[in-house]
Motif scaffolding. Structure first.
Motif, PDB file in Angstrom:
ATOM      1  N   UNK A 249      -1.486  -5.099 -18.506  1.00  0.00           N
ATOM      2  CA  UNK A 249      -1.931  -6.340 -19.141  1.00  0.00           C
ATOM      3  C   UNK A 249      -1.316  -7.545 -18.445  1.00  0.00           C
ATOM      4  N   UNK A 250      -0.040  -7.437 -18.099  1.00  0.00           N
ATOM      5  CA  UNK A 250       0.640  -8.534 -17.414  1.00  0.00           C
ATOM      6  C   UNK A 250       0.005  -8.797 -16.047  1.00  0.00           C
ATOM      7  N   UNK A 251      -0.327  -7.725 -15.306  1.00  0.00           N
ATOM      8  CA  UNK A 251      -0.979  -7.878 -13.997  1.00  0.00           C
ATOM      9  C   UNK A 251      -2.340  -8.553 -14.151  1.00  0.00           C
ATOM     10  N   UNK A 252      -3.086  -8.107 -15.167  1.00  0.00           N
ATOM     11  CA  UNK A 252      -4.427  -8.661 -15.388  1.00  0.00           C
ATOM     12  C   UNK A 252      -4.358 -10.147 -15.712  1.00  0.00           C
ATOM     13  N   UNK A 253      -3.411 -10.536 -16.552  1.00  0.00           N
ATOM     14  CA  UNK A 253      -3.238 -11.947 -16.902  1.00  0.00           C
ATOM     15  C   UNK A 253      -2.827 -12.765 -15.694  1.00  0.00           C
ATOM     16  N   UNK A 254      -1.944 -12.216 -14.865  1.00  0.00           N
ATOM     17  CA  UNK A 254      -1.486 -12.934 -13.682  1.00  0.00           C
ATOM     18  C   UNK A 254      -2.638 -13.209 -12.725  1.00  0.00           C
ATOM     19  N   UNK A 255      -3.505 -12.222 -12.525  1.00  0.00           N
ATOM     20  CA  UNK A 255      -4.641 -12.400 -11.618  1.00  0.00           C
ATOM     21  C   UNK A 255      -5.623 -13.441 -12.173  1.00  0.00           C
ATOM     22  N   UNK A 259      -6.204 -16.685  -9.206  1.00  0.00           N
ATOM     23  CA  UNK A 259      -7.241 -15.835  -8.597  1.00  0.00           C
ATOM     24  C   UNK A 259      -6.890 -15.352  -7.192  1.00  0.00           C
ATOM     25  N   UNK A 260      -6.043 -16.064  -6.484  1.00  0.00           N
ATOM     26  CA  UNK A 260      -5.703 -15.638  -5.118  1.00  0.00           C
ATOM     27  C   UNK A 260      -4.710 -14.473  -5.102  1.00  0.00           C
ATOM     28  N   UNK A 261      -4.133 -14.170  -6.263  1.00  0.00           N
ATOM     29  CA  UNK A 261      -3.171 -13.067  -6.322  1.00  0.00           C
ATOM     30  C   UNK A 261      -3.899 -11.726  -6.285  1.00  0.00           C
ATOM     31  N   UNK A 262      -3.282 -10.748  -5.644  1.00  0.00           N
ATOM     32  CA  UNK A 262      -3.844  -9.400  -5.563  1.00  0.00           C
ATOM     33  C   UNK A 262      -2.798  -8.402  -6.040  1.00  0.00           C
ATOM     34  N   UNK A 263      -3.213  -7.507  -6.917  1.00  0.00           N
ATOM     35  CA  UNK A 263      -2.304  -6.515  -7.475  1.00  0.00           C
ATOM     36  C   UNK A 263      -2.907  -5.128  -7.307  1.00  0.00           C
ATOM     37  N   UNK A 264      -2.136  -4.211  -6.780  1.00  0.00           N
ATOM     38  CA  UNK A 264      -2.534  -2.811  -6.681  1.00  0.00           C
ATOM     39  C   UNK A 264      -1.377  -1.956  -7.178  1.00  0.00           C
ATOM     40  N   UNK A 265      -1.668  -1.006  -8.025  1.00  0.00           N
ATOM     41  CA  UNK A 265      -0.623  -0.100  -8.489  1.00  0.00           C
ATOM     42  C   UNK A 265      -1.249   1.256  -8.801  1.00  0.00           C
ATOM     43  N   UNK A 266      -0.449   2.291  -8.709  1.00  0.00           N
ATOM     44  CA  UNK A 266      -0.890   3.635  -9.050  1.00  0.00           C
ATOM     45  C   UNK A 266       0.248   4.360  -9.754  1.00  0.00           C
TER      46      UNK A 266
END
Length: 397
Positions: A249-255, A259-266
């Motif tokens: 949720x935190x990653x989604x809010x940050x993006x 909008x220029x931020x990119x987040x990838x996690x697994x």
């Protein structure tokens, strides 16, 4: 629940006081019933216009919460604002004593003050009654060398906790209490060490024990201090599980915000079988109290020697059939690689099971070994020679 008489109304308020930390308001659904001919036959002269007023005082006056243990005389409830900070302010109980009609704004505040009082006095108490509307406690030496007791109940209308009965002739000595104090529980300690943990969340347990000793003059156990520190960390910074679950949720809010931020996690499992050591250790332990039986456990190690559980089973006992069930599924679903070692004690049920698994735990697929710690323990029991026991351990290693 249906509220249709004084009893159910009292029950509603009792439930509310127990759950008010989660439920801030009481919600009511009002249903009107048509009562035929009642007004015509009995209430021709009733002044409905004046009755249907908006006066808050009139409303409260019609809906008193009557505590059966309360006195008839009524007084305004003046809340002790410092009661909720009892540990930080030990002078809430004035002159070291309670007084009749002392008021508290919640059940939790009352119990906290009673705990704080007995801890600082170096005495202990036993709870004789703890109901939604009453709290009654006596000194553990009541009737012997002490007459201390306190009885508190909810006041009428204002719903405050008020001391109704109190005696104080504490003549029992601190020597009656052990090095620790039963009322100095982890929750009480948590509140006391919050400033320490907030300053340094990585603080060691020993300084926590020393801080409690200086504040309460009691030396608590390592376990109690450790539990209190974990609770304090969670209260101040939040729990590890909740923080981890909040990450997406935190990653989604940050993006969304940038909008220029990119987040990838697994995500990965807590361990990988190819990272574990080449051996698996199994053992069983008996369960007690309400639930009987045996817990069978298999563990292994990471390359950094940290032990990690990989499987467990709840069975009726350490029988050959129970171990067969566990080891067969362990080999089928968890430990699948070739050349792995199986380590256990010399329990006959395990030994017989190994040879029932169609070679799953025998060379070349696996090597069955006995635990060196158990061998060394059995050696010491028989020969009573500690120096030779060390040689046995070294040979095994």
């Amino acid at each position: 629940m249906c509220i249709n008489d004084d009893t159910s109304l009292q029950e509603m308020f009792s439930i509310y006081y127990q759950a008010q930390s989660q439920v801030s308001v009481i919600e009511l659904y009002v249903e009107f019933d048509q009562l035929p001919n009642m007004v015509e036959q009995h209430d021709h002269n009733f002044d409905w216009e004046n009755y249907n007023g908006d006066s808050e005082e009139e409303y409260e006056g019609n809906y008193d919460f009557d505590d059966p243990n309360a006195d008839e005389e009524q007084e305004d409830c003046t809340i002790e604002s410092d009661v909720t900070n009892a540990l930080a302010n030990p002078h809430v109980v004035k002159d070291g004593k309670f007084v009749i009609r002392m008021e508290f704004n919640s059940r939790e505040a009352l119990i906290k003050v009673v705990k704080d009082y007995t801890i600082h006095k170096g005495v202990n108490y036993r709870v004789f009654e703890s109901e939604p509307t009453t709290f009654y406690a006596k000194c553990v030496q009541y009737g012997q060398s002490c007459d201390w007791l306190i009885k508190v109940s909810i006041m009428r209308r204002k719903y405050c906790w008020e001391i109704r009965r109190y005696n104080d002739s504490h003549t029992c000595t601190r020597a009656t209490i052990s090095q620790d104090h039963s009322k100095l529980d982890s929750d009480t300690i948590t509140e006391a060490i919050k400033p320490l943990v907030e300053t340094d969340s990585s603080i060691k347990v020993r300084p926590v024990i020393a801080d409690i000793q200086s504040k309460f003059n009691y030396t608590i156990s390592y376990r109690k201090a450790w539990l209190a520190k974990q609770k304090a960390v969670e209260k101040i910074f939040g729990g590890w599980e909740a923080s981890y679950e909040a990450l997406p949720t935190w990653f989604e809010t940050m993006v969304k915000k940038e909008p220029s931020a990119a987040v990838e996690y697994e995500t990965l499992s807590c361990y990988r079988m190819d990272e574990l050591a080449q051996d698996v250790r199994v053992d069983g332990t008996h369960l007690y109290k309400k639930y009987k039986g045996v817990l069978l456990v298999a563990v292994s190690q990471y390359g950094n020697n940290n032990i990690v559980p990989i499987a467990f089973a709840l069975v009726e006992g350490e029988t050959s059939d129970a171990w067969f069930f566990f080891l067969r599924h362990l080999r089928t679903h968890v430990v699948t690689k070739v050349g792995v070692g199986l380590i256990s004690n010399r329990h006959e049920s395990i030994r017989s099971t190994v040879f029932r698994c169609d070679g799953a735990w025998e060379p070349p697929r696996a090597i069955y070994m006995f635990c060196i710690r158990h061998i060394a323990s059995n050696f010491l029991k028989k020969f009573k020679a500690p120096f030779m026991q060390k040689l046995v351990v070294n040979i095994g290693n």
